[in-house]
Write a protein that holds these residues in place. Structure first.
Motif, mmCIF file in Angstrom:
data_model
loop_
_atom_site.group_PDB
_atom_site.id
_atom_site.type_symbol
_atom_site.label_atom_id
_atom_site.label_comp_id
_atom_site.label_asym_id
_atom_site.label_seq_id
_atom_site.Cartn_x
_atom_site.Cartn_y
_atom_site.Cartn_z
ATOM 1 N N ILE A 69 0.821 -1.211 0.000
ATOM 2 C CA ILE A 69 0.000 0.000 0.000
ATOM 3 C C ILE A 69 0.854 1.260 0.000
ATOM 4 C CG2 ILE A 69 -1.793 1.292 1.208
ATOM 5 C CD1 ILE A 69 -2.993 -1.254 2.133
ATOM 6 N N ASP A 70 2.030 1.216 0.618
ATOM 7 C CA ASP A 70 2.915 2.380 0.577
ATOM 8 C C ASP A 70 3.194 2.817 -0.861
ATOM 9 O OD1 ASP A 70 3.335 3.103 3.222
ATOM 10 O OD2 ASP A 70 4.969 1.683 3.501
ATOM 11 N N ALA A 71 3.343 1.853 -1.743
ATOM 12 C CA ALA A 71 3.644 2.168 -3.137
ATOM 13 C C ALA A 71 2.477 2.874 -3.825
ATOM 14 C CB ALA A 71 4.006 0.892 -3.903
ATOM 15 N N LEU A 72 1.263 2.610 -3.354
ATOM 16 C CA LEU A 72 0.077 3.265 -3.907
ATOM 17 C C LEU A 72 -0.198 4.603 -3.226
ATOM 18 C CD1 LEU A 72 -2.294 0.144 -4.027
ATOM 19 C CD2 LEU A 72 -0.784 0.993 -5.827
ATOM 20 N N HIS A 73 0.282 4.736 -2.000
ATOM 21 C CA HIS A 73 -0.032 5.910 -1.199
ATOM 22 C C HIS A 73 0.895 7.094 -1.439
ATOM 23 C CE1 HIS A 73 0.330 8.224 2.680
ATOM 24 N NE2 HIS A 73 -0.958 8.306 2.485
ATOM 25 N N TRP A 74 2.193 6.810 -1.622
ATOM 26 C CA TRP A 74 3.167 7.901 -1.710
ATOM 27 C C TRP A 74 3.431 8.314 -3.154
ATOM 28 C CZ3 TRP A 74 3.706 10.495 2.455
ATOM 29 C CH2 TRP A 74 3.696 9.877 3.701
ATOM 30 N N GLY A 75 3.255 9.609 -3.412
ATOM 31 C CA GLY A 75 3.594 10.184 -4.704
ATOM 32 C C GLY A 75 4.936 10.880 -4.632
ATOM 33 N N PRO A 76 5.357 11.532 -5.710
ATOM 34 C CA PRO A 76 6.640 12.259 -5.716
ATOM 35 C C PRO A 76 6.707 13.296 -4.597
ATOM 36 C CG PRO A 76 5.744 12.079 -7.944
ATOM 37 C CD PRO A 76 4.660 11.614 -7.013
ATOM 38 N N ASN A 77 7.908 13.492 -4.052
ATOM 39 C CA ASN A 77 8.147 14.468 -2.973
ATOM 40 C C ASN A 77 7.292 14.180 -1.735
ATOM 41 O OD1 ASN A 77 9.997 16.026 -4.584
ATOM 42 N ND2 ASN A 77 8.207 16.831 -5.673
ATOM 43 N N TRP A 78 7.035 12.910 -1.500
ATOM 44 C CA TRP A 78 6.299 12.454 -0.323
ATOM 45 C C TRP A 78 4.884 13.044 -0.243
ATOM 46 C CZ3 TRP A 78 8.258 8.319 1.831
ATOM 47 C CH2 TRP A 78 9.636 8.108 1.821
ATOM 48 N N THR A 79 4.273 13.234 -1.405
ATOM 49 C CA THR A 79 2.882 13.679 -1.408
ATOM 50 C C THR A 79 1.968 12.470 -1.200
ATOM 51 O OG1 THR A 79 2.806 13.491 -3.821
ATOM 52 C CG2 THR A 79 3.308 15.667 -2.885
ATOM 53 N N GLU A 80 0.912 12.668 -0.415
ATOM 54 C CA GLU A 80 -0.001 11.581 -0.099
ATOM 55 C C GLU A 80 -1.149 11.520 -1.104
ATOM 56 O OE1 GLU A 80 -1.072 10.971 4.020
ATOM 57 O OE2 GLU A 80 0.381 12.489 4.641
ATOM 58 N N THR A 81 -1.502 10.330 -1.523
ATOM 59 C CA THR A 81 -2.625 10.145 -2.425
ATOM 60 C C THR A 81 -3.929 10.377 -1.656
ATOM 61 O OG1 THR A 81 -1.411 8.490 -3.696
ATOM 62 C CG2 THR A 81 -3.806 8.498 -3.936
ATOM 63 N N PRO A 82 -4.849 11.176 -2.198
ATOM 64 C CA PRO A 82 -6.130 11.415 -1.514
ATOM 65 C C PRO A 82 -6.863 10.105 -1.234
ATOM 66 C CG PRO A 82 -5.843 12.937 -3.338
ATOM 67 C CD PRO A 82 -4.742 11.932 -3.450
ATOM 68 N N LYS A 83 -7.682 10.129 -0.192
ATOM 69 C CA LYS A 83 -8.349 8.908 0.278
ATOM 70 C C LYS A 83 -9.133 8.202 -0.823
ATOM 71 C CE LYS A 83 -11.809 7.320 3.620
ATOM 72 N NZ LYS A 83 -12.680 7.708 4.768
ATOM 73 N N ASP A 84 -9.987 8.919 -1.533
ATOM 74 C CA ASP A 84 -10.824 8.282 -2.557
ATOM 75 C C ASP A 84 -9.973 7.658 -3.655
ATOM 76 O OD1 ASP A 84 -13.022 9.039 -1.138
ATOM 77 O OD2 ASP A 84 -13.583 10.710 -2.452
#
Length: 211
Positions: A69-84
């Motif tokens: 899930i970390d791979a799906l959650h973290w975007g570039p520059n440690w941005t978090e993927t929105p919940k939906d």
């Protein structure tokens, strides 16, 4: 080696007042006991417990997909993927009949746990977790290991910021150990078979029995 679906190695004992668990409201329907049942497993535990390593090992032994899930959650520059968006990604990644997922994210629990049939809880002591997280963090920082979306951990981030993973472990450890038994006891989770490991050695012994 005995098949995973037939054998679980678990030590039953009480630890710090929290009862040991391996529970299923419907044991005859447990995927561990039924070789025809698909495995849909979620590995949980405090940061540093080795969730990703274990999930990858189990998935490789069973020949089924591993989703981090970390791979799906973290975007570039440690941005978090929105919940939906994260929930949609998780649903897509687990659309197949069998999978092993690792991650503690509460926002993915509503789309994972109702469809899972097995939870593996890595419930290690705090000293073990701290040693593991320190070893992992030093390796990532000094080897400049590239993580999800190209991110890298820095020495300042790891040791001198509110985002420190070490600080996170220290401040969430007790809460996690209180939270999980409460979650497992909820009626909506009665379908889940729970496997609880209290030491890395216990986990290794269990993995060695899988085939």
């Amino acid at each position: 080696l005995l098949n995973l679906r037939w054998l679980i190695v678990v030590i039953f004992r009480s630890h710090e007042g929290i009862p040991a668990y391996i529970m299923s409201q419907h044991p005859a329907q447990s995927p561990i006991q039924n070789p025809k049942s698909p495995i849909r497993m979620v590995v949980v535990g405090t940061s540093g417990s080795g969730k990703t390593t274990l999930a990858a090992q189990v998935a490789a032994k069973l020949g089924i997909p591993h989703i981090e899930i970390d791979a799906l959650h973290w975007g570039p520059n440690w941005t978090e993927t929105p919940k939906d968006e994260l929930q949609a990604k998780v649903l897509a990644a687990t659309s197949g009949p069998e999978w092993v997922v690792d991650g503690n994210y509460s926002k993915t629990r509503p789309v994972l746990w109702p469809r899972a049939n097995t939870i593996v809880w890595l419930d290690y002591t705090l000293p073990v977790l701290l040693w593991r997280i320190l070893r992992r963090t030093f390796g990532r920082v000094f080897l400049r290991k590239r993580l999800w979306s190209g991110n890298r951990e820095t020495f300042r981030q790891a040791f001198f910021s509110r985002d420190s993973i070490i600080y996170w472990v220290l401040t969430t450890y007790k809460r996690r150990r209180q939270e999980y038994p409460e979650l497992f006891a909820q009626p909506e989770n009665a379908h889940l078979t729970l496997i609880r490991h209290r030491s890395p050695g216990e986990t290794r012994a269990w993995v060695n029995e899988l085939s």
